[in-house]
Design a protein around this motif. Structure first.
Motif, mmCIF file in Angstrom:
data_model
loop_
_atom_site.group_PDB
_atom_site.id
_atom_site.type_symbol
_atom_site.label_atom_id
_atom_site.label_comp_id
_atom_site.label_asym_id
_atom_site.label_seq_id
_atom_site.Cartn_x
_atom_site.Cartn_y
_atom_site.Cartn_z
ATOM 1 N N GLU A 53 0.842 -1.194 0.000
ATOM 2 C CA GLU A 53 0.000 0.000 0.000
ATOM 3 C C GLU A 53 0.882 1.249 0.000
ATOM 4 O OE1 GLU A 53 -4.055 0.963 2.433
ATOM 5 O OE2 GLU A 53 -2.306 0.438 3.578
ATOM 6 N N PRO A 54 0.687 2.183 -0.947
ATOM 7 C CA PRO A 54 1.506 3.385 -0.910
ATOM 8 C C PRO A 54 1.140 4.242 0.304
ATOM 9 C CG PRO A 54 -0.155 3.563 -2.628
ATOM 10 C CD PRO A 54 -0.308 2.197 -2.019
ATOM 11 N N ALA A 55 2.139 4.821 0.920
ATOM 12 C CA ALA A 55 1.884 5.699 2.075
ATOM 13 C C ALA A 55 2.760 6.926 1.877
ATOM 14 C CB ALA A 55 2.208 4.964 3.367
ATOM 15 N N GLU A 56 2.451 7.685 0.815
ATOM 16 C CA GLU A 56 3.370 8.737 0.361
ATOM 17 C C GLU A 56 3.592 9.848 1.371
ATOM 18 O OE1 GLU A 56 2.001 11.202 -2.918
ATOM 19 O OE2 GLU A 56 -0.048 10.476 -2.685
ATOM 20 N N PHE A 57 2.613 10.092 2.239
ATOM 21 C CA PHE A 57 2.772 11.218 3.175
ATOM 22 C C PHE A 57 3.240 10.770 4.558
ATOM 23 C CE2 PHE A 57 -0.564 12.771 0.186
ATOM 24 C CZ PHE A 57 0.199 13.796 -0.379
ATOM 25 N N LEU A 58 3.409 9.456 4.752
ATOM 26 C CA LEU A 58 3.793 8.974 6.085
ATOM 27 C C LEU A 58 5.264 9.327 6.354
ATOM 28 C CD1 LEU A 58 2.291 7.452 8.315
ATOM 29 C CD2 LEU A 58 3.258 5.317 7.411
ATOM 30 N N PRO A 59 5.540 10.023 7.490
ATOM 31 C CA PRO A 59 6.925 10.452 7.755
ATOM 32 C C PRO A 59 7.878 9.261 7.880
ATOM 33 C CG PRO A 59 5.379 11.488 9.291
ATOM 34 C CD PRO A 59 4.600 10.462 8.543
ATOM 35 N N ALA A 60 9.143 9.512 7.521
ATOM 36 C CA ALA A 60 10.155 8.446 7.516
ATOM 37 C C ALA A 60 10.424 7.904 8.916
ATOM 38 C CB ALA A 60 11.444 8.986 6.904
ATOM 39 N N ASP A 61 10.200 8.726 9.947
ATOM 40 C CA ASP A 61 10.518 8.280 11.308
ATOM 41 C C ASP A 61 9.507 7.298 11.891
ATOM 42 O OD1 ASP A 61 12.713 9.836 11.252
ATOM 43 O OD2 ASP A 61 11.872 11.490 12.430
ATOM 44 N N VAL A 62 8.465 7.020 11.161
ATOM 45 C CA VAL A 62 7.471 6.063 11.648
ATOM 46 C C VAL A 62 8.005 4.642 11.440
ATOM 47 C CG1 VAL A 62 5.152 5.127 11.226
ATOM 48 C CG2 VAL A 62 5.537 7.605 11.173
ATOM 49 N N VAL A 63 7.872 3.803 12.464
ATOM 50 C CA VAL A 63 8.274 2.396 12.329
ATOM 51 C C VAL A 63 7.119 1.663 11.651
ATOM 52 C CG1 VAL A 63 9.111 0.340 13.522
ATOM 53 C CG2 VAL A 63 9.527 2.620 14.510
ATOM 54 N N ARG A 64 7.363 1.178 10.444
ATOM 55 C CA ARG A 64 6.267 0.610 9.654
ATOM 56 C C ARG A 64 6.172 -0.903 9.814
ATOM 57 N NH1 ARG A 64 5.799 4.040 4.147
ATOM 58 N NH2 ARG A 64 6.637 5.999 4.941
ATOM 59 N N HIS A 65 4.960 -1.362 10.020
ATOM 60 C CA HIS A 65 4.677 -2.803 10.059
ATOM 61 C C HIS A 65 3.654 -3.068 8.973
ATOM 62 C CE1 HIS A 65 6.545 -3.032 14.104
ATOM 63 N NE2 HIS A 65 6.012 -1.822 14.243
ATOM 64 N N GLN A 66 3.804 -4.202 8.315
ATOM 65 C CA GLN A 66 2.836 -4.541 7.281
ATOM 66 C C GLN A 66 1.940 -5.660 7.786
ATOM 67 O OE1 GLN A 66 4.763 -5.303 3.548
ATOM 68 N NE2 GLN A 66 4.859 -3.120 3.106
ATOM 69 N N GLY A 67 0.675 -5.566 7.468
ATOM 70 C CA GLY A 67 -0.236 -6.614 7.889
ATOM 71 C C GLY A 67 -1.659 -6.219 7.592
ATOM 72 N N ASP A 68 -2.525 -7.186 7.725
ATOM 73 C CA ASP A 68 -3.945 -6.967 7.465
ATOM 74 C C ASP A 68 -4.673 -7.032 8.804
ATOM 75 O OD1 ASP A 68 -6.639 -7.162 6.762
ATOM 76 O OD2 ASP A 68 -6.147 -8.174 4.875
ATOM 77 N N LEU A 69 -5.415 -5.995 9.098
ATOM 78 C CA LEU A 69 -6.113 -5.925 10.385
ATOM 79 C C LEU A 69 -7.064 -7.108 10.582
ATOM 80 C CD1 LEU A 69 -6.077 -3.807 12.687
ATOM 81 C CD2 LEU A 69 -8.126 -2.819 11.677
ATOM 82 N N THR A 70 -7.544 -7.682 9.496
ATOM 83 C CA THR A 70 -8.465 -8.817 9.636
ATOM 84 C C THR A 70 -7.714 -10.102 9.996
ATOM 85 O OG1 THR A 70 -8.402 -9.230 7.260
ATOM 86 C CG2 THR A 70 -10.209 -7.878 8.072
ATOM 87 N N ASP A 71 -6.382 -10.083 9.921
ATOM 88 C CA ASP A 71 -5.596 -11.212 10.443
ATOM 89 C C ASP A 71 -5.447 -10.959 11.944
ATOM 90 O OD1 ASP A 71 -3.767 -13.082 11.209
ATOM 91 O OD2 ASP A 71 -2.424 -12.782 9.488
ATOM 92 N N VAL A 72 -6.453 -11.386 12.684
ATOM 93 C CA VAL A 72 -6.546 -11.006 14.102
ATOM 94 C C VAL A 72 -5.358 -11.542 14.892
ATOM 95 C CG1 VAL A 72 -7.907 -11.309 16.205
ATOM 96 C CG2 VAL A 72 -9.052 -10.758 14.049
ATOM 97 N N ALA A 73 -4.960 -12.788 14.626
ATOM 98 C CA ALA A 73 -3.865 -13.396 15.403
ATOM 99 C C ALA A 73 -2.573 -12.613 15.207
ATOM 100 C CB ALA A 73 -3.679 -14.854 14.994
ATOM 101 N N ALA A 74 -2.284 -12.252 13.965
ATOM 102 C CA ALA A 74 -1.035 -11.530 13.682
ATOM 103 C C ALA A 74 -1.056 -10.139 14.303
ATOM 104 C CB ALA A 74 -0.820 -11.435 12.173
ATOM 105 N N THR A 75 -2.181 -9.439 14.179
ATOM 106 C CA THR A 75 -2.271 -8.081 14.738
ATOM 107 C C THR A 75 -2.190 -8.139 16.260
ATOM 108 O OG1 THR A 75 -3.718 -7.533 12.887
ATOM 109 C CG2 THR A 75 -3.589 -5.931 14.655
ATOM 110 N N ARG A 76 -2.826 -9.160 16.840
ATOM 111 C CA ARG A 76 -2.800 -9.280 18.309
ATOM 112 C C ARG A 76 -1.380 -9.538 18.802
ATOM 113 N NH1 ARG A 76 -7.896 -11.956 20.265
ATOM 114 N NH2 ARG A 76 -8.555 -9.852 19.664
#
Ligand code: GDP
Length: 319
Positions: free
Chosen positions: A38-61
């Motif tokens: 997913e493009p996140a063109e305005f997200l500042p570089a200092d943000v620690v980015r994690h990739q995942g799908d919120l509907t994957d409940v086990a992974a998000t938890r």
């Protein structure tokens, strides 16, 4: 002692970028969850980015358990009201069920670490649908008229349930909020980007749906300010976040053409019935008195200035 840590879902959108900027400026360690690719063109570089799908409940938890954040902002949603008719069950799952799973995950972090975890749910004026009163407040009955609004209403109610259970949980009933970072899938940016193209001689007309719908258009950075204020407030609550003034889509079109210096624009606007929605709230206008009193929140930008900022940016993008 380490500083506070925040976790933002749906961080790739307009609000995620403003919220991340705001939290970083406050010295908060910011983690984001975005879909892979997913493009996140305005997200500042200092943000620690994690990739995942919120509907994957086990992974998000598991991720939340690992990060143990102090503040959780749930911005993730299928944001198109119109598209919610094409995929109502997916809308229920992401805008409703996944929010509830995240509430439970935040609750578990609070229990395990025996600390306060402030949860901020981004709800929507669409939960009021065709409201019985105007302006709407936190006391207005929920009466959604589309799958998006119904899913958001469920997550809104469950935020209240978790608050009763002891979680510091707030539901922000956000009215339309705009900025130059708004996606052109939304009417305001569609208007300002097309009007700028017309002003530059690169487009002939703008094709829209319902011109009579009235919405309470606010300034997106003000709305993320409200989210942060809610997270830091003594206790969680539901908050209507709105300017208190509504304008029609037609008003927005007129203001945008005027701002771009285009006269005689009436013939440039065409209505395509295919862009009309099966049901569309007629007039949504919010009363943010509670947010003003409890959070000290107030909008900083009014309608003409919002239109001006968006048109100016889109004119610059044309040159
Ligand atoms: P929403 O309120 O979150 O659905 O935000 P939108 O910006 O998508 O829509 C705001 C209002 O503009 C709704 O009442 C739409 O029906 C109306 N509208 C009119 N024409 C259009 C259009 O071409 N695109 C969109 N997205 N909305 C339109």
């Amino acid at each position: 002692m380490p500083g506070p840590r925040a976790f933002i879902t749906g961080a790739s959108g307009q609000d995620g970028s403003y919220l991340a900027e705001r939290l970083l400026a406050d010295g908060v360690e910011v983690h984001s969850l975005t879909l892979s690719g997913e493009p996140a063109e305005f997200l500042p570089a200092d943000v620690v980015r994690h990739q995942g799908d919120l509907t994957d409940v086990a992974a998000t938890r598991a991720l939340l358990a690992d990060l143990a954040p102090d503040e959780v902002y749930n911005l993730a949603a299928l944001s198109s009201v119109a598209a919610s008719w094409e995929d109502p069950d997916l809308n229920a799952s992401i805008n409703g069920g996944a929010a509830v799973a995240l509430l439970e995950s935040a609750w578990q972090v609070a229990q395990v670490h025996d600390k306060q975890v402030a949860f901020v749910q981004c709800s929507s004026a669409e939960i009021f649908g065709e409201p019985s009163e105007s302006p709407q407040s936190e006391a207005t009955p929920l009466r959604p008229v589309n799958p998006y609004g119904a899913a958001k209403a469920y997550a809104h109610l469950m935020t209240g349930v978790y608050r009763s259970r002891g979680l510091h949980a707030s539901s922000m009933v956000l009215y339309n909020h705009e900025s130059p970072r708004r996606s052109p899938r939304f009417v305001t940016r569609k208007i300002t980007s097309t009007v700028a193209a017309i002003a530059a001689g690169k487009a002939e007309e703008i094709v829209l749906g319902n011109l009579d719908a009235r919405r309470d258009f606010g300034w997106a950075p003000d709305y993320v300010d409200a989210m942060v204020r809610a997270a830091r407030h003594g206790q969680g609550n539901d908050y209507v976040i709105a300017t208190g003034v509504s304008h029609s889509v037609r008003d927005f079109v007129a203001a945008a053409f005027t701002q771009a210096g285009v006269s005689d624009w009436e013939d440039r606007v065409r209505v395509d019935p295919a862009l009309l929605r099966p049901t569309d709230p007629t007039d949504l206008r919010g009363d943010a008195s509670r947010a003003r009193t409890e959070l000290g929140w107030a909008p900083t930008l009014e309608f003409p200035e919002i239109v001006k900022q968006m048109v100016e940016t889109d004119l610059e993008l044309q040159s």
